[in-house]
Scaffold this motif. Sequence first.
Motif, PDB file in Angstrom:
ATOM      1  N   PRO A  80     125.332  13.095 -48.228  1.00  0.00           N
ATOM      2  CA  PRO A  80     126.668  13.536 -48.621  1.00  0.00           C
ATOM      3  C   PRO A  80     127.582  13.844 -47.444  1.00  0.00           C
ATOM      4  CG  PRO A  80     125.008  15.226 -49.096  1.00  0.00           C
ATOM      5  CD  PRO A  80     124.280  13.971 -48.750  1.00  0.00           C
ATOM      6  N   LEU A  81     127.015  14.254 -46.314  1.00  0.00           N
ATOM      7  CA  LEU A  81     127.850  14.508 -45.147  1.00  0.00           C
ATOM      8  C   LEU A  81     128.545  13.229 -44.698  1.00  0.00           C
ATOM      9  CD1 LEU A  81     128.863  16.423 -42.962  1.00  0.00           C
ATOM     10  CD2 LEU A  81     126.811  15.897 -41.637  1.00  0.00           C
ATOM     11  N   LEU A 133     132.375  18.846 -56.368  1.00  0.00           N
ATOM     12  CA  LEU A 133     131.769  17.968 -55.367  1.00  0.00           C
ATOM     13  C   LEU A 133     130.283  17.775 -55.650  1.00  0.00           C
ATOM     14  CD1 LEU A 133     131.906  16.290 -52.840  1.00  0.00           C
ATOM     15  CD2 LEU A 133     131.560  18.364 -51.488  1.00  0.00           C
ATOM     16  N   ARG A 134     129.594  18.839 -56.055  1.00  0.00           N
ATOM     17  CA  ARG A 134     128.166  18.704 -56.377  1.00  0.00           C
ATOM     18  C   ARG A 134     127.962  17.691 -57.500  1.00  0.00           C
ATOM     19  NH1 ARG A 134     127.349  23.272 -58.332  1.00  0.00           N
ATOM     20  NH2 ARG A 134     126.893  24.393 -56.399  1.00  0.00           N
ATOM     21  N   ASP A 135     128.764  17.822 -58.557  1.00  0.00           N
ATOM     22  CA  ASP A 135     128.653  16.879 -59.676  1.00  0.00           C
ATOM     23  C   ASP A 135     128.957  15.457 -59.215  1.00  0.00           C
ATOM     24  OD1 ASP A 135     128.041  18.967 -61.343  1.00  0.00           O
ATOM     25  OD2 ASP A 135     130.061  19.159 -62.183  1.00  0.00           O
ATOM     26  N   HIS A 136     129.929  15.331 -58.319  1.00  0.00           N
ATOM     27  CA  HIS A 136     130.309  14.008 -57.832  1.00  0.00           C
ATOM     28  C   HIS A 136     129.173  13.396 -57.022  1.00  0.00           C
ATOM     29  CE1 HIS A 136     132.880  10.870 -55.984  1.00  0.00           C
ATOM     30  NE2 HIS A 136     133.625  11.055 -57.063  1.00  0.00           N
ATOM     31  N   ILE A 137     128.520  14.208 -56.220  1.00  0.00           N
ATOM     32  CA  ILE A 137     127.385  13.728 -55.428  1.00  0.00           C
ATOM     33  C   ILE A 137     126.258  13.268 -56.339  1.00  0.00           C
ATOM     34  CG2 ILE A 137     125.558  14.441 -53.834  1.00  0.00           C
ATOM     35  CD1 ILE A 137     127.609  16.338 -52.554  1.00  0.00           C
ATOM     36  N   VAL A 138     125.932  14.094 -57.327  1.00  0.00           N
ATOM     37  CA  VAL A 138     124.819  13.782 -58.226  1.00  0.00           C
ATOM     38  C   VAL A 138     125.128  12.548 -59.069  1.00  0.00           C
ATOM     39  CG1 VAL A 138     123.481  14.639 -60.183  1.00  0.00           C
ATOM     40  CG2 VAL A 138     124.010  16.166 -58.288  1.00  0.00           C
TER      41      VAL A 138
END
Length: 490
Positions: free
Chosen positions: A258-259, A285-290
Amino acid sequence: MTLWPSLTYDPEETLLGHADRLSMLHTGRGMERLIRDIGINVEHFTSGRKEAVSAFAAAVGLPSEDAEKGAIRVSQRAASFRGEDISKTFLSPRAARYCPSCLAEDGHMNHRRFRLIWGFRHVVRCDHHSSWLIDTPCKNETNLRLAIGTKILEETQTTSRETPDYLSWLRTRLHGQSPTGNPWLDDQTLEQVLAASEMLGAILEHGHRVAVMKLSPEQTEEATDIGFSIYREGQEAVIEALDTIRTTSPALAVQAGPLAHYGKLYDWLHRRSNTIDPGPIRDLLRDHIVKNSAVEPGTKVLGVEITERKYHTLQSLSAEVDIPRVRLSRVLKKLGQVPEDATEVDCGNAVFEAKKTVPMIEAFKSAVRLQDVPDYLGATKGQFEALYRMEIVKPLVPRTGRGSVRNVVFSRRNLDDFLQGLQELPLLTDDIEGDFHPVTYACQRGAGLFEDVFVDIQAGRIPGYRHPDKVGIGAAYVDVSSLSKLKKSA
């Protein structure tokens, strides 16, 4: 007993600035003298401790609520403002910047007011005079009078750029009004809104590796303005911005973290997980990453452990379905999950939604081979081929076309659904009148092609019944005499 005479408190100035002006009126000396004279610890007052602020308000006849609104609480590790936890760099009580035009309007140096809004890091202009704020000679002073001293005020540096919307929003919010009636913004702290806006705008404007704290004041304003124009529109607008940030990332490999995909936005939220709450942007952002990365269950993303897999890589999917990667890539091409012309590297860098791939995984595990399907459906080979040709029974992966997959198989679940439709036909009992025979027999007696008759049964155009002692297609019976009459009338 309260201090008299008093000065009218300006809600736009800091409490420390008001205390200094009041002290000059009564003692001719700075704020510290007055604070000590009324029995308050100077350090406690300048750091904004509530008991010191309340004691000062009572001593000078100032409503406690007004005094607290102008006070900035600063401790060794954190800070707070009007009940909101903030980082120490977001809002400072130091008189580090000023507007020459505003101070000129104030008059004598003892009457100068340090505006509260000048202490916000994201505020780099005076919206009243459309001019840039000027750095004071002594930035570490909390007292504007001492920060400027006897030096002549700098010339006003006007700007032709339009005042950013976030500055108007901030000023309105400081006055205790709802800026837009927008619950999305109103339910967040000042720092949550402005910091998130700045990060979004900075990355969109300057790229994933932007050093936000090294931007010039003008660049900070521009980035915050760009981000605020997005952020104020709500979650969907933020998600669209995250889509843009991810797609413009220089990271191409599926192994990229994610970085690499989100740059300094992820770095900022990851480092702040255990300090100041950055607000809903962290969850977004967490949801977008997952939703866009093959995150393994048990992995912590922005402080939360992910318990459910959302996406698969080709490697994890291959291991899950126990199909070699090369063959699986061909299967995925036939399913339309990857482009037909995708290379092995393209397939390896792709991710696949778990909700779509898990049913495919289960279908492959329990798939019925092509040669076994007629028996499974209780049909003859000819009947099955007719249904297959009409695409009434479809394979899991089509076998026709360029790059077809060998060993065509059928989803057991789809076949079971097909049989369930037959199971729902009315049961054929002895009390039903008619000359009932299997569909094959009826077709041999001129009822038509098997596949046409079967489709009509499914559609309810021809009454069909289910023989209690048979299964599958062989259990479907029709009244041959009625079909003959129907054929003649047609």
